[in-house]
Write a protein that holds these residues in place. Sequence first.
Motif, short mmCIF file in Angstrom:
data_model
loop_
_atom_site.label_atom_id
_atom_site.label_comp_id
_atom_site.label_asym_id
_atom_site.label_seq_id
_atom_site.Cartn_x
_atom_site.Cartn_y
_atom_site.Cartn_z
N TRP A 100 10.56 -70.13 13.76
CA TRP A 100 10.89 -69.03 12.85
C TRP A 100 9.76 -68.70 11.89
N THR A 101 8.74 -69.52 11.79
CA THR A 101 7.69 -69.24 10.82
C THR A 101 6.34 -69.04 11.47
N GLY A 102 6.25 -69.19 12.76
CA GLY A 102 4.96 -69.05 13.44
C GLY A 102 4.83 -67.71 14.11
N PRO A 103 3.82 -67.59 14.95
CA PRO A 103 3.59 -66.32 15.63
C PRO A 103 4.67 -65.96 16.65
N LYS A 104 5.50 -66.91 17.05
CA LYS A 104 6.57 -66.60 18.00
C LYS A 104 7.81 -66.04 17.32
N MET A 105 7.77 -65.85 16.02
CA MET A 105 8.94 -65.43 15.27
C MET A 105 9.58 -64.15 15.80
N PRO A 106 8.83 -63.11 16.20
CA PRO A 106 9.51 -61.91 16.71
C PRO A 106 10.41 -62.16 17.91
N ARG A 107 10.19 -63.25 18.63
CA ARG A 107 11.08 -63.57 19.75
C ARG A 107 12.47 -63.90 19.26
N GLY A 108 12.59 -64.37 18.04
CA GLY A 108 13.90 -64.68 17.49
C GLY A 108 14.78 -63.45 17.36
N TRP A 109 14.17 -62.30 17.19
CA TRP A 109 14.95 -61.08 17.06
C TRP A 109 15.61 -60.67 18.37
N ILE A 110 15.19 -61.29 19.48
CA ILE A 110 15.87 -61.04 20.76
C ILE A 110 17.31 -61.51 20.68
N LEU A 111 17.56 -62.49 19.83
CA LEU A 111 18.91 -63.02 19.68
C LEU A 111 19.87 -62.00 19.09
N PHE A 112 19.38 -61.09 18.27
CA PHE A 112 20.27 -60.12 17.63
C PHE A 112 20.92 -59.20 18.66
N PRO A 113 20.13 -58.51 19.53
CA PRO A 113 20.81 -57.67 20.53
C PRO A 113 21.65 -58.49 21.51
N LEU A 114 21.20 -59.71 21.84
CA LEU A 114 21.98 -60.57 22.73
C LEU A 114 23.32 -60.91 22.10
N GLY A 115 23.31 -61.29 20.82
CA GLY A 115 24.55 -61.63 20.13
C GLY A 115 25.47 -60.43 19.98
N MET A 116 24.90 -59.28 19.63
CA MET A 116 25.73 -58.08 19.46
C MET A 116 26.31 -57.63 20.79
N ALA A 117 25.49 -57.64 21.86
CA ALA A 117 26.00 -57.23 23.17
C ALA A 117 27.09 -58.17 23.65
N SER A 118 26.91 -59.47 23.43
CA SER A 118 27.92 -60.44 23.84
C SER A 118 29.22 -60.23 23.07
N GLN A 119 29.10 -59.93 21.78
CA GLN A 119 30.31 -59.71 20.98
C GLN A 119 31.04 -58.44 21.43
N MET A 120 30.29 -57.39 21.71
CA MET A 120 30.93 -56.15 22.19
C MET A 120 31.59 -56.37 23.55
N TRP A 121 30.93 -57.16 24.41
CA TRP A 121 31.51 -57.44 25.71
C TRP A 121 32.78 -58.28 25.55
N ALA A 122 32.76 -59.22 24.62
CA ALA A 122 33.94 -60.07 24.40
C ALA A 122 35.12 -59.24 23.91
N GLU A 123 34.87 -58.21 23.13
CA GLU A 123 35.96 -57.37 22.63
C GLU A 123 36.60 -56.54 23.74
N ARG A 124 35.88 -56.31 24.83
CA ARG A 124 36.42 -55.51 25.93
C ARG A 124 37.16 -56.36 26.98
N ILE A 125 37.11 -57.66 26.85
CA ILE A 125 37.80 -58.53 27.80
C ILE A 125 39.29 -58.46 27.51
N PRO A 126 40.11 -58.22 28.54
CA PRO A 126 41.57 -58.12 28.31
C PRO A 126 42.13 -59.42 27.74
N THR A 127 43.12 -59.29 26.90
CA THR A 127 43.72 -60.47 26.25
C THR A 127 44.87 -60.99 27.09
N THR A 128 44.55 -61.50 28.24
CA THR A 128 45.55 -62.11 29.11
C THR A 128 45.18 -63.58 29.29
N PRO A 129 46.15 -64.41 29.63
CA PRO A 129 45.84 -65.84 29.80
C PRO A 129 44.77 -66.10 30.87
#
Length: 191
Positions: A100-129
């Motif tokens: 998080w403090t070195g030159p590879k830090m911008p790679r950490g921002w890849i987690l933001f779209p991954l996390g948001m996309a995963s959360q949006m996908w989780a909201e579309r999953i039907p709530t069945t057992p």
Amino acid sequence: MDLLRYLAPLIVGLIVNEAVDISPWLARKTIRWAARRIPDAELAQRYEEEWSGFLDERPGKLLKLTYALTFLAPAIRMRREALGRISWPRRLTRAHTTFWTGPKMPRGWILFPLGMASQMWAERIPTTPDHNALFYAVSTVAGTAMIYLATGLSTYTRFLRRQAALAATGDTEAHAHLDRWHGTRHCPEHR
């Protein structure tokens, strides 16, 4: 089958009795093993005597074994420090801070779209057992990504504060780091 029902309590009682009886012996062996993890022989001998004295003050048999087990972690930690090694949690913390403090830090921002996309996908999953396992798996991935992103940003903020404090005392390496990431905005003489 009836014979086993009558013999089982007898066998379990014998095992428990033997376990209780060997506990003081096993506690002594544990303390001796823990003390011998310390690289300095004189220091190891002193710790073994001191820990054995503490062990003698404890009542009971199982309590002695439990108390002896508490000396394992400090002995291993002292061995690592004496040999110049660091534990895996500290190595992981250093890797996290470097990420998080070195030159590879911008790679950490890849987690933001991954996390948001995963959360949006989780909201579309039907709530069945039938879909609960998938929902929890996707939500866990999303939550983990966002928590790691938040942890990384707080790590970076703490690191920058530390670098700014060091730069204020005249540390040239900290000053160069702040120049690399913030240009000259951080310097009072350039404002």
